[in-house]
Design a protein around this motif. Structure first.
Motif, short mmCIF file in Angstrom:
data_model
loop_
_atom_site.label_atom_id
_atom_site.label_comp_id
_atom_site.label_asym_id
_atom_site.label_seq_id
_atom_site.Cartn_x
_atom_site.Cartn_y
_atom_site.Cartn_z
N UNK A 48 23.34 -46.44 -6.35
CA UNK A 48 23.61 -45.32 -6.99
C UNK A 48 24.69 -44.70 -6.22
N UNK A 49 25.67 -44.16 -6.87
CA UNK A 49 26.81 -43.52 -5.71
C UNK A 49 27.06 -42.17 -6.05
N UNK A 50 27.20 -41.44 -4.97
CA UNK A 50 27.60 -39.93 -4.99
C UNK A 50 28.97 -39.53 -4.41
N UNK A 51 29.67 -38.90 -5.17
CA UNK A 51 31.07 -38.41 -4.63
C UNK A 51 31.19 -37.00 -4.51
N UNK A 52 31.39 -36.68 -3.24
CA UNK A 52 31.54 -35.14 -2.84
C UNK A 52 32.94 -34.79 -2.79
N UNK B 12 36.52 -43.12 -7.01
CA UNK B 12 35.75 -43.48 -8.17
C UNK B 12 36.38 -44.31 -8.88
N UNK B 13 37.39 -44.56 -9.04
CA UNK B 13 37.99 -45.62 -9.76
C UNK B 13 37.64 -47.02 -9.63
N UNK B 14 37.90 -47.18 -8.10
CA UNK B 14 37.84 -48.40 -7.52
C UNK B 14 36.10 -48.87 -7.45
N UNK B 15 35.49 -47.81 -7.36
CA UNK B 15 33.72 -48.00 -7.19
C UNK B 15 33.31 -48.45 -8.66
N UNK B 16 33.68 -47.42 -9.58
CA UNK B 16 33.18 -47.59 -10.91
C UNK B 16 33.80 -48.98 -11.70
N UNK C 45 28.49 -49.47 -11.22
CA UNK C 45 27.30 -48.86 -10.35
C UNK C 45 26.42 -48.36 -11.30
N UNK C 46 25.31 -48.60 -10.81
CA UNK C 46 24.05 -48.07 -11.41
C UNK C 46 24.04 -46.58 -12.17
N UNK C 47 24.26 -45.81 -10.98
CA UNK C 47 24.52 -44.23 -11.35
C UNK C 47 25.63 -43.67 -10.75
N UNK C 48 26.26 -42.65 -10.94
CA UNK C 48 27.47 -42.04 -10.85
C UNK C 48 27.09 -40.51 -10.71
N UNK C 49 27.28 -39.86 -9.73
CA UNK C 49 27.20 -38.29 -9.59
C UNK C 49 28.51 -37.80 -8.75
N UNK C 50 28.66 -36.69 -9.21
CA UNK C 50 29.82 -35.75 -8.66
C UNK C 50 29.45 -34.61 -8.26
N UNK C 51 29.41 -34.30 -6.76
CA UNK C 51 28.96 -32.98 -6.24
C UNK C 51 30.41 -32.31 -5.99
N UNK C 52 30.43 -30.95 -6.49
CA UNK C 52 31.56 -30.32 -6.09
C UNK C 52 31.31 -28.75 -5.90
N UNK C 53 31.97 -27.85 -5.45
CA UNK C 53 32.01 -26.51 -5.25
C UNK C 53 32.23 -25.83 -6.50
N UNK C 54 33.11 -26.25 -7.34
CA UNK C 54 33.17 -25.86 -8.71
C UNK C 54 32.59 -26.78 -9.72
N UNK C 55 31.47 -26.71 -10.21
CA UNK C 55 30.60 -27.78 -10.83
C UNK C 55 31.38 -28.11 -12.15
N UNK C 56 32.05 -27.22 -12.68
CA UNK C 56 32.94 -27.34 -13.94
C UNK C 56 33.90 -28.43 -13.82
N UNK D 261 33.79 -41.18 -15.94
CA UNK D 261 33.12 -42.37 -15.35
C UNK D 261 31.61 -42.47 -15.86
N UNK D 262 31.30 -41.63 -16.96
CA UNK D 262 29.70 -41.91 -17.37
C UNK D 262 28.89 -41.27 -16.49
N UNK D 263 29.27 -40.44 -15.63
CA UNK D 263 28.09 -39.76 -14.77
C UNK D 263 27.79 -38.27 -14.93
N UNK D 264 27.35 -38.01 -13.95
CA UNK D 264 26.97 -36.20 -14.12
C UNK D 264 27.43 -35.57 -12.86
#
Length: 421
Positions: free
Chosen positions: A180-184, A194-198, A202-213, A222-225
């Motif tokens: 499971x991968x988290x990109x901040x 993300x392009x290289x890892x995906x 991977x089993x799961x992809x999540x992106x954490x950002x100050x602006x969630x949109x 990348x099919x994540x959330x």
């Protein structure tokens, strides 16, 4: 006016020093204005990336920019002096061309720095600090970079920081596909990672950002959330791989947060990559058992092995740059003669108008046109040659030869130009 470059980069300083002098995009307009308000600095552009902070400026006193850099970041000048380089005008031009062409990067030949330099130039232009000299320098640098890329194989098979991160992850985990991968963050570097890892699915992809949109836009690719940054503390332990690169001035992942995450994971290993400058992850995290933390400097060691294979292209690129440096410096030197040329032409124009008025009056008075034209040509010739002739006649022996040589070059004279030959 001369062009100077001063700064700190991955060659001259470790990450701990580089992050102290980094600029954030939001503050750069104000910083540029503050720098150019100092009278010695007429033009300025600041290039600040994870690998370098460089000030390109047109000034006669580069030390003023160095003092400003330390003062702006509330640092003692002596604290950064051992890591700070100040380049002469010739070296500054060559350095700008090498940076734009990817020859001064951690990964030789990488193209990302060219885009970052263009952004820095655009920002300086919008701030009103990009004058004629720097505008010409950067436009030539971009042209040189294009020539290097089209004429050499400098960018062929380049190992990127993102690819290096995947390579390191695969040393820790047997397969990225089961992690499971988290990109901040959601900037360009995170997008590349993300392009290289995906690509490894991977089993799961999540992106954490100050602006969630904005994070959601990247996650959807990348099919994540996406999640908010303030959700990190509660969710960090869910991820096997964490890649972070934000513009935060302070760490967003602290030692305590990671200790709790490791405990929740029951000490299963966690692979973390911090590509931010200043760092997003506190350096003490790297001392924890079960955590494998890598910074941009660590990744540099991984990609260094690919440099040797590109040395032939580097030699070609350096030859192109050397030629272009000479061409640009010739343009700079020619700018110094512009005021003199303008004065010379203004003086000639005044004489021309004066003699033309005199000739028109003689024609109105009824003098023969042939005689008026003859007098016009003689008077113009005498006026044009009076000053140089007088300078030659009144010069002493020491300066006469120098003046004679200058006159020969200016008027294209040869020994056989005298009457009778």
């Amino acid at each position: 006016m001369a062009i100077f470059t001063l700064g700190i980069n991955h060659h001259s300083a470790p990450l701990a020093i580089r992050e102290q002098v980094a600029f954030h995009v939001e503050t750069l307009p104000q910083a540029l204005s503050a720098l150019t308000r100092q009278k010695p600095v007429r033009e300025a552009a600041i290039l600040s990336t994870c690998n370098r902070t460089e000030i390109y400026c047109a000034t006669e006193q580069p030390e003023a920019a160095a003092e400003w850099l330390a003062e702006y970041h509330s640092l003692e000048r002596e604290a950064i002096k051992p890591f700070l380089y100040t380049l002469s005008p010739r070296d500054s031009v060559r350095h700008a061309f090498r940076v734009a062409s990817g020859l001064d990067s951690m990964v030789v030949g990488e193209a990302q720095i060219l885009g970052q330099m263009k952004d820095a130039v655009r920002l300086a232009e919008n701030a009103g600090t990009l004058g004629m000299h720097l505008h010409k320098l950067f436009q030539r640098a971009f042209a040189v970079a294009k020539e290097v890329r089209t004429s050499t194989a400098i960018g062929a098979n380049t190992v990127s920081m993102a690819a290096a991160a995947v390579q390191l992850a695969e040393r820790i985990f047997e397969s990225v596909s089961s992690q499971k991968i988290l990109f901040i963050g959601a900037g360009e570097m995170i997008e590349l990672c993300a392009t290289h890892f995906c690509a490894r699915q991977p089993k799961q992809v999540t992106v954490a950002n100050r602006t969630v949109e904005r994070g959601r836009v990247l996650a959807d690719r990348f099919g994540g959330h996406a999640i908010r940054l303030d959700e990190l503390a509660d969710t960090l332990g869910q991820y096997d791989i964490v890649v972070s690169c934000t513009a935060s001035p302070l760490p967003i992942i602290g030692l305590g947060m990671v200790e709790r995450a490791i405990k929740a994971r029951r000490h299963r290993p966690m692979f973390m990559v911090d590509l931010a400058v200043p760092r997003d992850i506190e350096s003490e995290v790297g001392e924890l058992d079960d955590v494998f933390l890598y910074t941009v400097d660590d990744l540099a060691q991984v990609v260094a092995s690919g440099i040797e294979s590109r040395q032939a292209a580097v030699i070609q690129a350096e030859a192109i740059i050397d030629t272009q440096v000479d061409s640009f410096l010739h343009w700079m030197e020619s700018r110094d003669t512009v005021p003199l040329i303008r004065s010379l032409r203004d003086a000639a124009e005044r004489n021309r108008r004066h003699e033309l008025d005199h000739a028109m009056k003689r024609l109105t008075a009824g003098d023969p046109p042939e005689k008026v034209l003859e007098q016009l040509s003689l008077r113009l010739t005498n006026k044009f040659l009076h000053a140089p002739t007088q300078a030659l006649q009144l010069s002493d022996a020491e300066s006469r030869q120098e003046l004679q040589q200058a006159a020969s070059r200016l008027f294209h004279l040869h020994p056989d130009d005298s009457p009778g030959h």
